[in-house]
Scaffold this motif. Sequence first.
Motif, mmCIF file in Angstrom:
data_model
loop_
_atom_site.group_PDB
_atom_site.id
_atom_site.type_symbol
_atom_site.label_atom_id
_atom_site.label_comp_id
_atom_site.label_asym_id
_atom_site.label_seq_id
_atom_site.Cartn_x
_atom_site.Cartn_y
_atom_site.Cartn_z
ATOM 1 N N GLU A 110 43.624 25.352 64.431
ATOM 2 C CA GLU A 110 42.890 24.555 63.484
ATOM 3 C C GLU A 110 43.179 22.890 63.889
ATOM 4 O OE1 GLU A 110 44.316 25.776 59.702
ATOM 5 O OE2 GLU A 110 43.083 27.293 59.720
ATOM 6 N N ALA A 111 44.134 22.670 64.720
ATOM 7 C CA ALA A 111 44.428 21.407 65.232
ATOM 8 C C ALA A 111 43.446 21.101 66.419
ATOM 9 C CB ALA A 111 45.878 21.175 65.663
ATOM 10 N N ALA A 112 43.044 22.094 67.070
ATOM 11 C CA ALA A 112 42.237 21.728 68.275
ATOM 12 C C ALA A 112 40.687 21.503 67.681
ATOM 13 C CB ALA A 112 42.005 23.106 69.086
ATOM 14 N N LYS A 113 40.278 20.374 68.140
ATOM 15 C CA LYS A 113 38.910 19.831 67.590
ATOM 16 C C LYS A 113 38.040 19.504 68.963
ATOM 17 C CE LYS A 113 40.200 18.996 63.544
ATOM 18 N NZ LYS A 113 40.518 20.463 62.705
ATOM 19 N N PRO A 114 36.770 19.904 68.812
ATOM 20 C CA PRO A 114 35.986 19.358 69.902
ATOM 21 C C PRO A 114 35.781 17.849 70.213
ATOM 22 C CG PRO A 114 34.668 19.962 67.783
ATOM 23 C CD PRO A 114 36.111 20.298 67.653
ATOM 24 N N TYR A 115 36.218 17.634 71.453
ATOM 25 C CA TYR A 115 36.215 16.336 71.916
ATOM 26 C C TYR A 115 37.517 15.574 71.485
ATOM 27 C CZ TYR A 115 31.404 17.603 72.879
ATOM 28 O OH TYR A 115 30.309 18.013 73.241
ATOM 29 N N GLY A 116 38.466 16.258 71.024
ATOM 30 C CA GLY A 116 39.891 16.022 70.728
ATOM 31 C C GLY A 116 40.662 16.220 71.915
ATOM 32 N N THR A 126 65.832 34.135 75.600
ATOM 33 C CA THR A 126 66.470 32.932 74.822
ATOM 34 C C THR A 126 67.765 32.920 75.535
ATOM 35 O OG1 THR A 126 67.337 34.232 73.173
ATOM 36 C CG2 THR A 126 65.310 33.275 72.723
ATOM 37 N N LYS A 127 68.135 31.455 75.752
ATOM 38 C CA LYS A 127 69.603 31.264 76.185
ATOM 39 C C LYS A 127 70.589 31.691 75.298
ATOM 40 C CE LYS A 127 72.071 28.117 79.218
ATOM 41 N NZ LYS A 127 72.627 26.633 78.969
ATOM 42 N N ASP A 128 70.464 31.494 74.004
ATOM 43 C CA ASP A 128 71.697 31.573 73.102
ATOM 44 C C ASP A 128 71.533 33.289 72.587
ATOM 45 O OD1 ASP A 128 69.158 31.709 71.451
ATOM 46 O OD2 ASP A 128 69.748 29.750 70.278
ATOM 47 N N GLY A 129 70.483 33.887 72.974
ATOM 48 C CA GLY A 129 70.414 35.369 72.497
ATOM 49 C C GLY A 129 69.894 35.740 71.305
ATOM 50 N N LEU A 130 69.519 34.712 70.572
ATOM 51 C CA LEU A 130 68.814 34.740 69.304
ATOM 52 C C LEU A 130 67.379 35.256 69.602
ATOM 53 C CD1 LEU A 130 70.420 31.665 67.256
ATOM 54 C CD2 LEU A 130 70.945 34.207 66.936
ATOM 55 N N PRO A 131 66.932 35.676 68.340
ATOM 56 C CA PRO A 131 65.450 36.352 68.542
ATOM 57 C C PRO A 131 64.239 35.186 68.762
ATOM 58 C CG PRO A 131 66.424 37.327 66.616
ATOM 59 C CD PRO A 131 67.499 36.105 67.019
ATOM 60 N N SER A 132 63.256 35.731 69.385
ATOM 61 C CA SER A 132 61.905 34.836 69.834
ATOM 62 C C SER A 132 60.947 35.607 69.350
ATOM 63 C CB SER A 132 62.048 34.561 70.934
ATOM 64 O OG SER A 132 61.047 33.642 71.448
ATOM 65 N N ALA A 133 59.833 34.924 69.029
ATOM 66 C CA ALA A 133 58.299 35.876 68.566
ATOM 67 C C ALA A 133 57.255 34.995 69.119
ATOM 68 C CB ALA A 133 58.375 35.675 66.963
ATOM 69 N N GLN A 134 56.340 35.685 69.359
ATOM 70 C CA GLN A 134 54.888 34.953 69.880
ATOM 71 C C GLN A 134 53.727 35.773 69.273
ATOM 72 O OE1 GLN A 134 54.419 35.692 74.123
ATOM 73 N NE2 GLN A 134 53.358 33.779 74.344
ATOM 74 N N TRP A 135 52.725 34.947 69.221
ATOM 75 C CA TRP A 135 51.453 35.582 68.869
ATOM 76 C C TRP A 135 50.230 34.893 69.733
ATOM 77 C CZ3 TRP A 135 50.217 39.444 65.054
ATOM 78 C CH2 TRP A 135 51.129 39.657 63.980
ATOM 79 N N GLU A 136 49.364 35.349 70.280
ATOM 80 C CA GLU A 136 48.255 34.915 71.132
ATOM 81 C C GLU A 136 46.924 35.379 70.873
ATOM 82 O OE1 GLU A 136 48.801 36.178 75.157
ATOM 83 O OE2 GLU A 136 47.537 34.408 76.004
ATOM 84 N N HIS A 137 46.064 34.252 71.001
ATOM 85 C CA HIS A 137 44.446 34.754 71.056
ATOM 86 C C HIS A 137 44.013 33.888 72.157
ATOM 87 C CE1 HIS A 137 43.540 37.157 67.654
ATOM 88 N NE2 HIS A 137 44.264 36.302 66.808
ATOM 89 N N THR A 138 42.698 34.445 72.565
ATOM 90 C CA THR A 138 41.799 33.429 73.497
ATOM 91 C C THR A 138 40.833 32.866 72.695
ATOM 92 O OG1 THR A 138 42.324 35.088 75.203
ATOM 93 C CG2 THR A 138 40.332 34.047 75.308
ATOM 94 N N PHE A 139 40.463 31.855 72.851
ATOM 95 C CA PHE A 139 39.717 31.064 72.038
ATOM 96 C C PHE A 139 38.514 30.260 73.100
ATOM 97 C CE2 PHE A 139 43.846 30.559 69.867
ATOM 98 C CZ PHE A 139 43.568 30.953 68.658
ATOM 99 N N LEU A 140 37.487 30.278 72.239
ATOM 100 C CA LEU A 140 36.315 29.453 72.801
ATOM 101 C C LEU A 140 36.181 28.052 71.899
ATOM 102 C CD1 LEU A 140 33.591 28.910 74.409
ATOM 103 C CD2 LEU A 140 32.381 30.213 72.517
ATOM 104 N N MET A 141 36.243 26.974 72.787
ATOM 105 C CA MET A 141 35.788 25.947 71.857
ATOM 106 C C MET A 141 34.299 25.749 71.641
ATOM 107 S SD MET A 141 36.678 23.058 70.165
ATOM 108 C CE MET A 141 38.341 22.655 70.564
ATOM 109 N N THR A 142 33.844 25.532 70.299
ATOM 110 C CA THR A 142 32.514 25.383 70.290
ATOM 111 C C THR A 142 32.413 23.635 69.469
ATOM 112 O OG1 THR A 142 32.648 25.749 67.918
ATOM 113 C CG2 THR A 142 32.417 27.534 69.403
ATOM 114 N N GLU A 143 31.214 23.227 69.232
ATOM 115 C CA GLU A 143 30.889 22.131 68.391
ATOM 116 C C GLU A 143 31.476 21.811 67.177
ATOM 117 O OE1 GLU A 143 29.505 19.374 69.859
ATOM 118 O OE2 GLU A 143 28.560 20.226 71.728
#
Length: 285
Positions: A172-178, A260-277
Amino acid sequence: MVKSNSRKWFVRAGQEPTDFELRMMDFERRGFLVPSRKLIKNSEQIEGIRQSGLINTGVLDLIEKEIREGMTTDEIDSMVYDFTTSHGATPAPLNYEGFPKSVCTSINEVVCHGIPSKNRVLKEGDIINVDVSTILNGYYSDASRMFCIGKVSEEKERLVRVTKECLRIGMEAAKPYGFVNEIGCAIESYAKKNGYSVVRDLAGHGVGLAFHEEPDVNHYASSKKGMMLVPGMVFTIEPMINMGKHHVVFNQKDGWTVTTKDGLPSAQWEHTFLMTENGLEILTY
Ligand code: MF3
Ligand code: CO
Protein backbone atom coordinates in the motif's frame (compact mmCIF):
# COMPACT_ATOMS: atom_id res chain seq x y z
CA MET A 1 25.02 17.33 -14.27
CA VAL A 2 23.95 14.08 -16.00
CA LYS A 3 26.34 13.11 -18.80
CA SER A 4 24.38 12.62 -22.02
CA ASN A 5 25.87 9.17 -22.67
CA SER A 6 24.78 7.92 -19.26
CA ARG A 7 21.19 9.01 -19.74
CA LYS A 8 18.54 6.31 -19.74
CA TRP A 9 15.87 8.35 -21.56
CA PHE A 10 16.54 10.47 -24.64
CA VAL A 11 14.89 11.52 -27.91
CA ARG A 12 15.61 9.01 -30.66
CA ALA A 13 16.52 10.30 -34.12
CA GLY A 14 13.52 10.66 -36.40
CA GLN A 15 11.06 9.71 -33.66
CA GLU A 16 8.58 11.91 -31.83
CA PRO A 17 8.93 11.17 -28.11
CA THR A 18 5.76 9.96 -26.42
CA ASP A 19 4.30 11.84 -23.44
CA PHE A 20 5.59 9.01 -21.23
CA GLU A 21 9.14 9.37 -22.60
CA LEU A 22 9.06 13.15 -22.12
CA ARG A 23 7.94 12.63 -18.55
CA MET A 24 10.81 10.19 -17.88
CA MET A 25 13.33 12.60 -19.45
CA ASP A 26 12.05 15.36 -17.22
CA PHE A 27 12.32 13.24 -14.04
CA GLU A 28 15.82 12.19 -15.05
CA ARG A 29 16.91 15.77 -15.77
CA ARG A 30 15.67 16.73 -12.30
CA GLY A 31 18.04 14.13 -10.79
CA PHE A 32 15.65 11.32 -9.86
CA LEU A 33 16.81 7.72 -10.22
CA VAL A 34 14.49 6.51 -12.96
CA PRO A 35 14.16 2.94 -14.27
CA SER A 36 15.79 2.05 -17.57
CA ARG A 37 13.53 1.26 -20.55
CA LYS A 38 13.90 -2.49 -20.15
CA LEU A 39 12.44 -2.34 -16.62
CA ILE A 40 9.17 -0.99 -18.05
CA LYS A 41 7.30 -4.08 -19.27
CA ASN A 42 5.04 -3.89 -22.33
CA SER A 43 1.60 -5.51 -22.37
CA GLU A 44 2.87 -8.72 -23.99
CA GLN A 45 5.53 -9.14 -21.32
CA ILE A 46 3.04 -8.36 -18.52
CA GLU A 47 0.70 -11.01 -19.92
CA GLY A 48 3.60 -13.52 -19.96
CA ILE A 49 4.51 -12.76 -16.34
CA ARG A 50 0.83 -12.99 -15.38
CA GLN A 51 0.58 -16.50 -16.91
CA SER A 52 3.77 -17.52 -15.09
CA GLY A 53 2.25 -16.15 -11.88
CA LEU A 54 -0.88 -18.26 -12.34
CA ILE A 55 1.20 -21.44 -12.33
CA ASN A 56 3.25 -20.15 -9.39
CA THR A 57 0.02 -19.59 -7.43
CA GLY A 58 -1.16 -23.08 -8.43
CA VAL A 59 2.00 -24.53 -6.88
CA LEU A 60 1.48 -22.64 -3.61
CA ASP A 61 -2.20 -23.61 -3.48
CA LEU A 62 -1.19 -27.27 -3.91
CA ILE A 63 1.40 -27.04 -1.12
CA GLU A 64 -1.14 -25.27 1.12
CA LYS A 65 -3.55 -28.17 0.58
CA GLU A 66 -1.00 -30.96 1.09
CA ILE A 67 1.48 -29.71 3.70
CA ARG A 68 1.30 -31.54 7.03
CA GLU A 69 3.18 -32.85 10.03
CA GLY A 70 5.36 -35.87 9.19
CA MET A 71 6.08 -34.74 5.61
CA THR A 72 9.71 -34.07 4.62
CA THR A 73 10.78 -30.87 2.89
CA ASP A 74 12.03 -33.10 0.06
CA GLU A 75 8.44 -34.22 -0.53
CA ILE A 76 7.45 -30.54 -0.88
CA ASP A 77 10.25 -30.16 -3.42
CA SER A 78 8.94 -33.12 -5.45
CA MET A 79 5.41 -31.69 -5.49
CA VAL A 80 6.73 -28.33 -6.70
CA TYR A 81 8.81 -29.96 -9.45
CA ASP A 82 6.03 -32.26 -10.65
CA PHE A 83 3.26 -29.62 -10.68
CA THR A 84 5.45 -27.01 -12.38
CA THR A 85 6.87 -29.24 -15.11
CA SER A 86 3.49 -30.89 -15.81
CA HIS A 87 2.19 -27.38 -16.56
CA GLY A 88 4.93 -26.72 -19.12
CA ALA A 89 6.97 -24.50 -16.78
CA THR A 90 10.32 -24.72 -14.99
CA PRO A 91 11.06 -24.14 -11.29
CA ALA A 92 13.35 -21.08 -11.34
CA PRO A 93 15.47 -22.11 -8.30
CA LEU A 94 16.57 -25.44 -9.85
CA ASN A 95 20.26 -25.05 -10.77
CA TYR A 96 20.02 -21.27 -10.25
CA GLU A 97 23.59 -20.33 -9.31
CA GLY A 98 24.01 -23.94 -8.22
CA PHE A 99 20.88 -24.19 -6.05
CA PRO A 100 20.17 -27.96 -5.98
CA LYS A 101 16.37 -28.04 -5.57
CA SER A 102 13.14 -26.63 -7.06
CA VAL A 103 11.95 -24.61 -4.08
CA CYS A 104 13.24 -22.96 -0.90
CA THR A 105 11.87 -24.33 2.39
CA SER A 106 12.83 -22.25 5.43
CA ILE A 107 11.79 -23.47 8.87
CA ASN A 108 11.72 -21.54 12.19
CA GLU A 109 15.09 -19.73 12.59
CA VAL A 110 15.88 -20.22 8.88
CA VAL A 111 15.29 -16.82 7.30
CA CYS A 112 15.34 -17.91 3.64
CA HIS A 113 16.98 -20.13 0.99
CA GLY A 114 16.55 -23.32 3.05
CA ILE A 115 17.33 -26.41 0.95
CA PRO A 116 14.72 -29.20 0.93
CA SER A 117 16.00 -32.44 2.48
CA LYS A 118 14.86 -36.04 3.01
CA ASN A 119 16.12 -35.67 6.58
CA ARG A 120 13.96 -32.74 7.62
CA VAL A 121 10.55 -33.93 8.77
CA LEU A 122 7.92 -31.29 9.53
CA LYS A 123 6.86 -31.43 13.14
CA GLU A 124 4.12 -29.85 15.20
CA GLY A 125 4.99 -26.28 16.15
CA ASP A 126 7.17 -25.57 13.08
CA ILE A 127 6.59 -22.48 10.98
CA ILE A 128 7.79 -22.86 7.40
CA ASN A 129 8.20 -20.52 4.47
CA VAL A 130 7.76 -22.14 1.06
CA ASP A 131 9.26 -19.85 -1.62
CA VAL A 132 8.17 -20.75 -5.15
CA SER A 133 9.49 -19.20 -8.36
CA THR A 134 8.38 -20.17 -11.86
CA ILE A 135 9.65 -19.68 -15.41
CA LEU A 136 7.02 -19.97 -18.15
CA ASN A 137 7.96 -19.14 -21.77
CA GLY A 138 10.91 -17.16 -20.40
CA TYR A 139 8.79 -15.13 -17.94
CA TYR A 140 9.55 -15.25 -14.20
CA SER A 141 7.25 -14.99 -11.18
CA ASP A 142 8.12 -15.31 -7.50
CA ALA A 143 6.00 -15.66 -4.33
CA SER A 144 6.12 -17.28 -0.91
CA ARG A 145 3.78 -18.11 1.94
CA MET A 146 4.12 -19.23 5.55
CA PHE A 147 2.51 -22.37 6.90
CA CYS A 148 1.99 -23.34 10.54
CA ILE A 149 2.40 -27.06 11.23
CA GLY A 150 -0.16 -28.35 13.71
CA LYS A 151 -0.52 -26.26 16.82
CA VAL A 152 2.03 -23.45 16.86
CA SER A 153 2.97 -21.22 19.81
CA GLU A 154 1.07 -17.95 20.08
CA GLU A 155 4.25 -15.92 19.63
CA LYS A 156 5.17 -17.71 16.38
CA GLU A 157 1.62 -17.33 15.12
CA ARG A 158 1.76 -13.59 15.80
CA LEU A 159 5.09 -13.33 13.93
CA VAL A 160 3.57 -15.05 10.89
CA ARG A 161 0.49 -12.80 10.98
CA VAL A 162 2.36 -9.52 11.47
CA THR A 163 4.80 -10.43 8.67
CA LYS A 164 1.86 -10.95 6.31
CA GLU A 165 0.56 -7.54 7.38
CA CYS A 166 4.02 -6.08 6.64
CA LEU A 167 3.71 -7.28 3.02
CA ARG A 168 0.26 -5.64 2.71
CA ILE A 169 1.51 -2.41 4.27
CA GLY A 170 4.53 -2.35 1.92
CA MET A 171 2.22 -2.90 -1.02
CA GLU A 172 0.00 0.00 0.00
CA ALA A 173 3.00 2.32 0.47
CA ALA A 174 4.13 1.81 -3.13
CA LYS A 175 2.73 4.66 -5.24
CA PRO A 176 3.10 5.28 -8.98
CA TYR A 177 5.88 7.88 -9.46
CA GLY A 178 6.77 7.43 -5.77
CA PHE A 179 10.00 5.78 -4.62
CA VAL A 180 11.20 2.35 -3.52
CA ASN A 181 12.20 3.62 -0.08
CA GLU A 182 8.59 4.39 0.82
CA ILE A 183 8.01 0.61 0.90
CA GLY A 184 10.84 -0.04 3.37
CA CYS A 185 9.86 2.90 5.58
CA ALA A 186 6.31 1.59 5.96
CA ILE A 187 7.37 -2.01 6.60
CA GLU A 188 10.09 -1.18 9.12
CA SER A 189 7.92 1.15 11.16
CA TYR A 190 5.13 -1.45 11.37
CA ALA A 191 7.54 -4.28 12.26
CA LYS A 192 9.24 -2.19 14.96
CA LYS A 193 5.89 -1.12 16.39
CA ASN A 194 5.18 -4.82 16.88
CA GLY A 195 8.51 -5.46 18.59
CA TYR A 196 10.20 -7.15 15.62
CA SER A 197 13.23 -6.41 13.43
CA VAL A 198 13.61 -6.35 9.65
CA VAL A 199 16.30 -8.37 7.88
CA ARG A 200 18.64 -5.94 6.09
CA ASP A 201 20.94 -8.27 4.17
CA LEU A 202 18.36 -9.55 1.69
CA ALA A 203 15.90 -7.57 -0.42
CA GLY A 204 13.00 -7.78 -2.83
CA HIS A 205 13.85 -7.26 -6.48
CA GLY A 206 12.71 -6.52 -10.00
CA VAL A 207 11.54 -9.70 -11.74
CA GLY A 208 9.93 -10.79 -15.00
CA LEU A 209 12.45 -11.21 -17.81
CA ALA A 210 15.02 -12.58 -15.32
CA PHE A 211 14.86 -14.00 -11.78
CA HIS A 212 16.50 -10.94 -10.25
CA GLU A 213 16.42 -7.53 -11.92
CA GLU A 214 16.78 -3.95 -10.73
CA PRO A 215 15.76 -2.38 -8.45
CA ASP A 216 16.62 -3.77 -5.02
CA VAL A 217 13.57 -3.38 -2.79
CA ASN A 218 14.79 -2.93 0.78
CA HIS A 219 12.32 -3.67 3.55
CA TYR A 220 13.84 -1.11 5.92
CA ALA A 221 14.06 2.69 5.82
CA SER A 222 17.12 3.80 3.88
CA SER A 223 18.64 7.29 3.72
CA LYS A 224 18.15 7.21 -0.08
CA LYS A 225 14.86 7.52 -1.98
CA GLY A 226 15.86 4.66 -4.27
CA MET A 227 14.43 4.15 -7.73
CA MET A 228 11.24 5.81 -8.90
CA LEU A 229 8.31 3.37 -9.16
CA VAL A 230 6.93 3.74 -12.66
CA PRO A 231 3.87 2.02 -14.18
CA GLY A 232 5.00 -1.09 -16.08
CA MET A 233 7.63 -2.05 -13.51
CA VAL A 234 7.34 -5.56 -12.03
CA PHE A 235 9.01 -6.38 -8.73
CA THR A 236 8.70 -8.39 -5.53
CA ILE A 237 8.16 -7.27 -1.96
CA GLU A 238 9.23 -10.05 0.42
CA PRO A 239 9.84 -8.84 3.96
CA MET A 240 11.81 -11.15 6.25
CA ILE A 241 10.82 -10.26 9.82
CA ASN A 242 12.71 -11.55 12.87
CA MET A 243 11.28 -12.12 16.33
CA GLY A 244 14.65 -11.06 17.79
CA LYS A 245 17.52 -9.07 16.28
CA HIS A 246 17.91 -8.41 12.55
CA HIS A 247 21.34 -10.03 12.16
CA VAL A 248 21.61 -13.11 9.96
CA VAL A 249 24.23 -15.79 9.27
CA PHE A 250 25.01 -17.20 5.82
CA ASN A 251 25.79 -20.92 5.94
CA GLN A 252 29.25 -21.30 4.40
CA LYS A 253 28.98 -25.07 4.11
CA ASP A 254 25.89 -25.42 1.92
CA GLY A 255 26.32 -21.95 0.39
CA TRP A 256 22.61 -21.08 0.75
CA THR A 257 20.85 -21.38 4.10
CA VAL A 258 20.37 -18.05 5.87
CA THR A 259 19.51 -18.21 9.60
CA THR A 260 18.95 -15.67 12.34
CA LYS A 261 22.10 -15.00 14.35
CA ASP A 262 20.24 -15.21 17.67
CA GLY A 263 18.43 -18.43 16.70
CA LEU A 264 14.97 -16.89 17.14
CA PRO A 265 12.26 -17.49 14.52
CA SER A 266 11.87 -15.52 11.29
CA ALA A 267 8.94 -15.25 8.89
CA GLN A 268 8.50 -14.10 5.28
CA TRP A 269 5.69 -13.51 2.79
CA GLU A 270 6.21 -12.54 -0.85
CA HIS A 271 4.29 -11.50 -3.94
CA THR A 272 5.23 -10.37 -7.44
CA PHE A 273 3.61 -6.99 -8.22
CA LEU A 274 2.92 -4.86 -11.29
CA MET A 275 2.99 -1.10 -10.82
CA THR A 276 0.02 0.54 -12.55
CA GLU A 277 -1.21 4.13 -12.77
CA ASN A 278 -3.40 3.26 -9.73
CA GLY A 279 -0.85 1.48 -7.53
CA LEU A 280 0.25 -2.13 -7.25
CA GLU A 281 -1.51 -5.13 -8.73
CA ILE A 282 -0.62 -8.60 -7.40
CA LEU A 283 0.47 -10.97 -10.21
CA THR A 284 0.79 -14.00 -7.92
CA TYR A 285 -2.58 -13.99 -6.17
N1 MF3 B 1 13.00 -17.05 -4.30
C1 MF3 B 1 14.08 -16.25 -3.77
C2 MF3 B 1 13.66 -14.80 -3.89
O1 MF3 B 1 12.61 -14.49 -3.46
C3 MF3 B 1 15.35 -16.53 -4.48
C4 MF3 B 1 15.85 -17.86 -4.23
S1 MF3 B 1 17.29 -18.14 -5.07
C5 MF3 B 1 17.38 -19.79 -4.94
O2 MF3 B 1 14.33 -13.96 -4.41
F1 MF3 B 1 18.30 -20.17 -5.73
F2 MF3 B 1 17.64 -20.09 -3.69
F3 MF3 B 1 16.25 -20.31 -5.27
CO1 CO C 1 12.03 -12.97 -4.59
